[in-house]
Design an enzyme around this catalytic site. Structure first.
Site, PDB file in Angstrom:
ATOM      1  CB  SER B  47      -0.922   0.012   1.213  1.00 22.34           C
ATOM      2  OG  SER B  47      -0.161  -0.159   2.378  1.00 22.34           O
ATOM      3  CG  HIS B  85      -1.022   3.459   5.353  1.00 23.75           C
ATOM      4  ND1 HIS B  85      -2.351   3.094   5.412  1.00 23.75           N
ATOM      5  CD2 HIS B  85      -0.434   2.538   4.555  1.00 23.75           C
ATOM      6  CE1 HIS B  85      -2.542   1.994   4.706  1.00 23.75           C
ATOM      7  NE2 HIS B  85      -1.391   1.638   4.179  1.00 23.75           N
ATOM      8  CG  ASP B 112      -5.156   4.373   6.155  1.00 33.35           C
ATOM      9  OD1 ASP B 112      -4.056   4.618   6.655  1.00 33.35           O
ATOM     10  OD2 ASP B 112      -5.322   3.870   5.016  1.00 33.35           O
TER      11      ASP B 112
END
Lengths: 191, 137
Positions: B47, B85, B112
């Protein structure tokens, strides 16, 4: 004495991995300890006990640090305390090893019933890429009057091992016992 | 068993234990120095491509500085595995200095919010476990 040698010959022939110098040194040192103790010197295990104790304390400290109840970051101070303790004890252990145990493989008490001699320190050296094994016997207490002069011999390990790595105990015992007799027969150091 | 054999066995056991203990203490030391529960993590998903691929190793460091947008953080809001992230939004209250944080993976289309446990819309600072300060791939 004769039957003891024959027994060890058939029951547990000591085999070393000839490519691994640690294995060779380990077997030789083990045999030396056997020989010296069979001559009536009792092993002094205080140093060995101290090392085992320190090692165990260090392991316990690490276990405490790992299995403490609280998770990070609450246990940060506890962790730092553990790390400091760990470093302190390791330093202590290294200090003791460095000062008292240079190359020594065996410490002994004086032989029973003798008032005129001290315990022994038996040390050995087998450098990394060499085949020369150096065995030396010195007094555990160099300042004592009854301390003998240190004796040593250096021989190639090829003299004691067969091609398959089996230790020929008879030959080795002969050399070591000669050294012990040498030490015991030395004229005592004059004050 | 002869006492010499017991002694030998104890000696080997203690030596082995000390090796394991030293590895453990190095890890604990890293935890204390970096201020993060897991100072070294492995990227598990794609990701964050093209920056980080699966299998890359990240080094984390946690300081008391406020979280700012653009930083790559590792957060864990009660899930089994932490997520790496990037922070895209930070709303900080002027009085209490508490922050609401929103993250999104670089390669993801959506932020998210769907991942946050207990249907929260924002992350709190306490869920941030560390900032990525170095990588090895």
């Amino acid at each position: 004495m004769q039957e003891k040698k024959a027994e060890t010959g058939t029951k547990n022939a000591k085999k070393a991995n000839l490519l691994d110098h640690h294995s060779i040194k380990h077997i030789l040192d083990e045999s030396v300890s056997e020989i010296v103790t069979s001559r009536g010197y009792v092993e002094d295990v205080r140093m060995s006990n101290v090392r085992l104790l320190l090692g165990t304390i260090i392991i316990v400290i690490a276990l405490f640090a790992q299995f403490y109840k609280k998770k990070f970051p609450e246990n940060r101070d506890f962790l730092i305390g553990c790390i400091v303790l760990y470093i302190v004890f390791n330093g202590l252990l290294q200090l003791i090893i460095y000062t008292k145990e240079k190359n020594a493989i065996l410490f002994t008490y004086p032989p029973a019933g003798s008032v005129t001699s001290t315990g022994l320190v038996v040390s050995s050296k087998l450098p990394r890429f060499s085949d020369l094994y150096t065995l030396s016997i010195a007094s555990a207490d160099p300042k004592s009057i009854s301390a003998g002069r240190p004796v040593e011999f250096t021989k190639s390990v090829t003299q004691w091992f067969t091609k398959d790595g089996v230790l020929v105990e008879g030959l080795f015992w002969k050399d070591v016992e000669a050294l012990i007799n040498d030490y015991a027969a030395e004229p005592k150091k004059k004050k | 068993m002869k006492s010499t054999q017991i002694r030998q066995f104890l000696y080997q056991a203690v030596s082995l234990g000390m090796i394991i203990a030293s590895a453990l203490m190095v890890w604990k030391g890293l935890i204390c120095i970096t201020g993060s529960e897991s100072p070294v993590v492995v990227v598990l998903t794609g990701s964050m491509e093209p920056g980080f691929k699966r299998g890359d190793i990240l080094f984390l460091y946690m300081s008391k500085d406020p979280i700012r947008a653009g930083e790559i953080v590792v957060f864990n809001d009660g899930r089994k595995v932490p997520i790496v992230h990037r922070v895209i939004e930070v709303h900080e209250r002027r009085d209490t200095r508490e922050a609401d944080i929103l993250t999104k993976g670089d390669a993801n289309d959506m932020d998210d919010r769907v991942l946050y446990t207990s249907s929260q819309h924002w992350l709190q600072q306490k869920y941030i476990k560390g900032r990525a300060v170095g990588t090895y791939f």
